[in-house]
Design a protein around this motif. Structure first.
Motif, PDB file in Angstrom:
ATOM      1  N   GLU A   1       0.831  -1.205   0.000  1.00 34.26           N
ATOM      2  CA  GLU A   1       0.000   0.000   0.000  1.00 34.26           C
ATOM      3  C   GLU A   1       0.873   1.265   0.000  1.00 34.26           C
TER       4      GLU A   1
ATOM      5  N   VAL B   1      -3.303   0.002 -13.732  1.00 32.65           N
ATOM      6  CA  VAL B   1      -4.275   0.864 -13.060  1.00 32.65           C
ATOM      7  C   VAL B   1      -3.786   2.316 -12.996  1.00 32.65           C
TER       8      VAL B   1
ATOM      9  N   ARG C   1      -5.444  -3.933  -4.730  1.00 31.00           N
ATOM     10  CA  ARG C   1      -6.220  -5.162  -4.884  1.00 31.00           C
ATOM     11  C   ARG C   1      -5.662  -6.031  -5.999  1.00 31.00           C
ATOM     12  N   LEU C   2      -5.283  -5.414  -7.108  1.00 34.07           N
ATOM     13  CA  LEU C   2      -4.742  -6.187  -8.231  1.00 34.07           C
ATOM     14  C   LEU C   2      -3.408  -6.819  -7.858  1.00 34.07           C
TER      15      LEU C   2
ATOM     16  N   GLU D   1      -2.657   3.271 -16.603  1.00 39.34           N
ATOM     17  CA  GLU D   1      -3.652   2.950 -17.625  1.00 39.34           C
ATOM     18  C   GLU D   1      -3.002   2.408 -18.897  1.00 39.34           C
TER      19      GLU D   1
ATOM     20  N   ALA E   1       0.506  -3.972 -11.549  1.00 37.86           N
ATOM     21  CA  ALA E   1      -0.648  -3.209 -11.058  1.00 37.86           C
ATOM     22  C   ALA E   1      -0.480  -1.723 -11.371  1.00 37.86           C
TER      23      ALA E   1
ATOM     24  N   ALA F   1      -8.824   6.217  -5.583  1.00 33.12           N
ATOM     25  CA  ALA F   1      -9.475   5.002  -6.088  1.00 33.12           C
ATOM     26  C   ALA F   1      -8.513   4.191  -6.954  1.00 33.12           C
ATOM     27  N   HIS F   2      -7.659   4.888  -7.712  1.00 36.33           N
ATOM     28  CA  HIS F   2      -6.641   4.187  -8.501  1.00 36.33           C
ATOM     29  C   HIS F   2      -5.723   3.379  -7.593  1.00 36.33           C
TER      30      HIS F   2
ATOM     31  N   ILE G   1      -6.290   2.248  -4.533  1.00 38.03           N
ATOM     32  CA  ILE G   1      -6.999   1.123  -3.914  1.00 38.03           C
ATOM     33  C   ILE G   1      -7.132  -0.046  -4.886  1.00 38.03           C
ATOM     34  N   GLU G   2      -7.503   0.240  -6.131  1.00 37.08           N
ATOM     35  CA  GLU G   2      -7.647  -0.827  -7.122  1.00 37.08           C
ATOM     36  C   GLU G   2      -6.300  -1.458  -7.463  1.00 37.08           C
ATOM     37  N   ALA G   3      -5.245  -0.645  -7.478  1.00 43.40           N
ATOM     38  CA  ALA G   3      -3.916  -1.186  -7.762  1.00 43.40           C
ATOM     39  C   ALA G   3      -3.467  -2.132  -6.652  1.00 43.40           C
TER      40      ALA G   3
END
Length: 785
Positions: free
Chosen positions: A322, A375, A349-350, A378, A371, A342-343, A345-347
């Motif tokens: 993180e 993310v 998770r990936l 992009e 990741a 949000a980017h 957080i999604e990274a």
């Protein structure tokens, strides 16, 4: 691999004496944490570390507040000027005059040093002394042994060869991994807690070395000879430490050496192994290091793929993935790239999902990079490269305290850096200098003096001699660790930067072979403000210029001297003797040029053309009416010589046209590209005339029409012959010039009225009046009613 209980004991004499051997990977965050934790539990009364014993006297400096890793121990042979730095493991070619032993904050050896210093227990280095490693070894003997080793490889099975070349790679393959670094990360570096890994490491390395021991000794003699010497000295140091009465001794060394220290070897055998080794006089110090030099891509034998990532793993207390992706988002935002929470957080998770799919205990660099790419970036590669540079390598420069042993030249440079507020950095830094300011002028002199000593801390972004601005310089500064070695070598010239640069300039002038070399030294002396060297340099320059009769040598020497005169004016340095030499060179060039123009082939003509352009530019820069008139008269007398090469005739014609000395230029071009002229000579004439810029064709329709008609009238085979010359000529123009020439050619046959001009071909007074009024307004004058 399972990780069993407590560390293994190499020696257990009674209940009091214990020796713990911790096999580590150099520069590994998991190894560093495990070593620190093991030392806190074991609480040794002496710590031995793989490294040069000569550093024992300065190891205490590692506890100074001014010591900031990454740093390195530097061993060098004092007094040798032909030194060549090698890696920390002593690899390299040729005579070995210096060696580095780098440490980062995440290096296990560094953490062991810090623990020992904080606990107040002795810390010593136990590797083979640098005095032996830097000795002038018999390279031929080593090469012969290595050759014998290579011949023996053909009889070994693939398994043994794999062990010898890459023991970690063999273990990774046995564990089902195709990447040794990824395997080691999973089993050691990515673990934050759990049982100690050192027993398992010792067991694995013992098994590997037992497999090698089954081979005939002669097939491994060249490969193991140096390792045996190193390990013999490690055991000798351990014995001496125990003999001194220490009862709890910890040894931190490379994992490969653990079985050798666990094995019981008679002291007499080690003494025999170490007897008769060559020895050199060496000195030892600490120097700043960089993360970039810890990366394996730098050629460092014990390097790691991602120093920045490893530093992050060691320093991040919790949630390393993180925190890493948050830093990556911050880097992208600093470049004005949109990255939201949000980017991130999604990274995260990936990255965690990829680690789970691949069975990894923690998302590694591969997962967080994928990741980041998918993310945060992009799918774009350029932002990923930015993160690679800023975070993965994580370039940073360490620092050493003022008490560190330094040669006087290093101390003088450090004082100059502080006085002029020039901070060393491992990252590229652009520095703009205004030479009218005293501080900037002194900074420029310092950087030029260092370049004379081959310490290229600052590199000019442009050739000062080609720059039209005399009061500004732009430099790119980046400090590299090897500069410390170069400063040590340069200390043979003097104890201060100015004194060493002065002595070096005098030596360069005394040994210069060409006149152009002397002029370059003179220019550099003025740039560096070396008044102490300039008289000697000018004396040698005057003597050499008086004896040199080659006009091309004289022409090559003139531009640097003219630039030096200009720098002297800007920098306030005396240039009287230099002006005398320039005056003499101009006269001799003008006298010697006409005879040198005859009988030249294409290559010689092209080379002389470069000298003519350089002299013409230098005299324009000098702005001396007498010299300019003499030069232009020389060109006027040479342009009509019989047998003059077309390339030179075209160029001399253009130079005289620019000077306003040839009114019949259209007629001259018409004759040169007429039907009676050979196509190759006509093409050379056009190339010479148009070299340096095509704006003249944009503004002179008559000349453009002549060139266009000549090209259009060439027969097919002749056009094929001259096409490479034409492409070279027009290909050198800027895109805007080529486009403008094309537009002019397209309109050559268009009537003037169609092009927007008045019907009678006269002046458009209405438009001219508006342009004149604007020009008068800019000049501050009032336009007439």
């Amino acid at each position: 691999m399972t990780l069993p209980g407590p560390p293994v004991s190499a020696v257990d004499r009674g209940e009091k004496v214990r020796v713990e051997v911790y096999g580590i990977r150099h520069h590994g965050p998991g190894s560093a944490r495990a070593v620190r934790r093991a030392l806190e539990e074991f609480r040794p009364d002496a710590v031995l570390i793989e490294g040069p014993p000569e550093a024992d006297a300065i190891v205490h400096l590692a506890g100074d507040a001014g010591m900031v890793p990454p740093v390195a121990l530097l061993a060098y042979a004092p007094g040798r000027q032909d030194a060549a730095a090698v890696s920390a493991e002593g690899s390299g070619s040729g005579e070995r005059q210096a060696a580095f032993w780098p440490f980062a904050e995440f290096s296990p050896e560094w953490q062991a040093i810090q623990h020992a210093l904080a606990a107040g227990v002795p810390v010593r280095f136990c590797d083979l002394p640098a005095a032996h490693q830097l000795a002038r070894a018999d390279e031929a003997e080593e090469g012969q042994e290595e050759g014998q080793e290579g011949q023996g490889e053909g009889s070994e099975d693939e398994e043994v060869r794999a062990i010898r070349l890459d023991p970690l790679g063999w273990l990774a393959k046995a564990a089902g991994y195709d990447d040794a670094e990824r395997w080691w990360d999973d089993v050691v570096e990515h673990r934050h807690d759990g049982p100690s890994p050192f027993p398992a490491i010792a067991e694995a390395m013992t098994e590997l070395r037992d497999r090698l021991a089954a081979l005939p000794e002669e097939s491994l003699a060249g490969h193991l000879r140096r390792e045996e010497q190193r390990e013999a000295h490690m055991r000798r140091t351990l014995r001496r430490t125990l003999k001194e009465g220490y009862e709890r001794v910890a040894v931190v060394c490379g994992a490969w050496h653990v079985p050798a220290l666990l094995r019981k070897v008679p002291a007499t055998r080690d003494d025999q192994t170490l007897r008769g080794l060559p020895k050199a006089k060496v000195a030892m110090t600490w120097v700043p290091w960089t993360h970039g030099r810890l990366a394996n891509r730098s050629g460092y034998g014990a390097g790691v793929r991602s120093p920045g990532w490893y530093h992050h793993l060691f320093t991040a207390g919790d949630r390393p993935v993180e925190r890493w992706l948050t830093q990556a988002a911050r880097v992208l935002r600093e470049e004005d790239l949109h990255v939201s929470s949000a980017h991130v957080i999604e990274a995260v998770r990936l990255a965690d999902a990829l680690a789970a799919l691949r069975g990894r205990p923690l998302a590694g660099l591969d997962e967080v990079t994928e990741a980041t790419r998918a993310v945060l970036c992009e799918g774009a590669e350029l932002p990923v490269e930015l993160i690679q540079r800023r975070l993965v390598v994580g370039e940073r420069l360490g620092a050493v305290p003022d008490e560190t042993p330094m040669v006087p030249l290093q101390r003088d440079l450090k004082a100059e850096q502080g006085r002029l507020r020039l901070k060393a950095s491992a990252l590229d830094k652009e520095l703009d200098l205004d030479l009218r300011k005293p501080t900037d002028l002194e900074r420029s002199r310092l950087l030029h003096r260092l370049r004379l000593l081959d310490v290229d801390w600052g590199v000019p972004q442009e050739d000062f001699g080609r720059s039209k601005g005399t009061f500004r310089e732009t430099w790119t500064l980046m400090w590299r660790p090897e500069f410390d070695v170069e400063l040590i070598e340069a200390s043979a010239w003097g104890t201060t930067v100015q004194g060493a640069a002065t002595a070096r300039a005098k030596a360069m002038a005394a040994h210069a072979e060409a006149l152009s070399d002397l002029t370059s030294v003179a220019e550099r002396c003025l740039l560096a403000d070396l008044g102490g060297a300039l008289p000697d340099v000018m004396r040698a320059l005057g003597d050499r210029a008086a004896l040199d009769t080659d006009v091309e040598h004289l022409m090559a020497a003139l531009p640097p001297l003219v630039r030096a005169l200009r720098y002297g004016d800007v920098r306030g340095t005396a240039t009287g003797p230099l002006r005398t030499v320039v005056d003499g060179l101009v006269v001799r060039v003008c006298v010697g040029l006409p005879p040198a123009l005859s009988g030249l082939d294409d290559d010689a003509a092209r080379e002389l053309l470069g000298h003519i352009d350089a002299v013409n530019g230098a005299l324009s820069l000098l702005d001396d009416p007498g010299h300019s008139e003499r030069w232009q008269r020389t060109l006027e007398g040479a342009v009509d010589r019989q047998g003059l090469h077309g390339l030179l005739e075209g160029r001399l014609t253009r130079l005289l046209l620019d000077a306003g000395r040839l009114p019949d230029i259209a007629a001259r071009m018409a004759r040169s590209v007429s039907v009676g002229a050979a196509p190759d000579r006509a093409a050379a004439w056009v190339e010479g005339f148009l070299s340096g810029g095509g704006l003249i064709l944009v503004h002179d329709d008559d000349l453009l029409r002549l060139v266009d008609e000549w090209i259009a009238g060439l027969p097919g085979d002749a056009f094929t012959d001259v096409l490479p010359l034409l492409r070279r000529t027009f290909g050198g123009y800027a895109a805007a010039e080529r486009r403008a020439i094309g537009e002019r050619v397209r309109r050559l046959g268009t009537p003037r009225a169609a092009a927007g001009a008045p019907e009678d071909g006269g002046l458009d007074h209405a438009r001219a009046e508006r342009a004149a009024a604007t020009a008068l307004h800019i000049l501050g004058w009032k336009a007439p009613a």
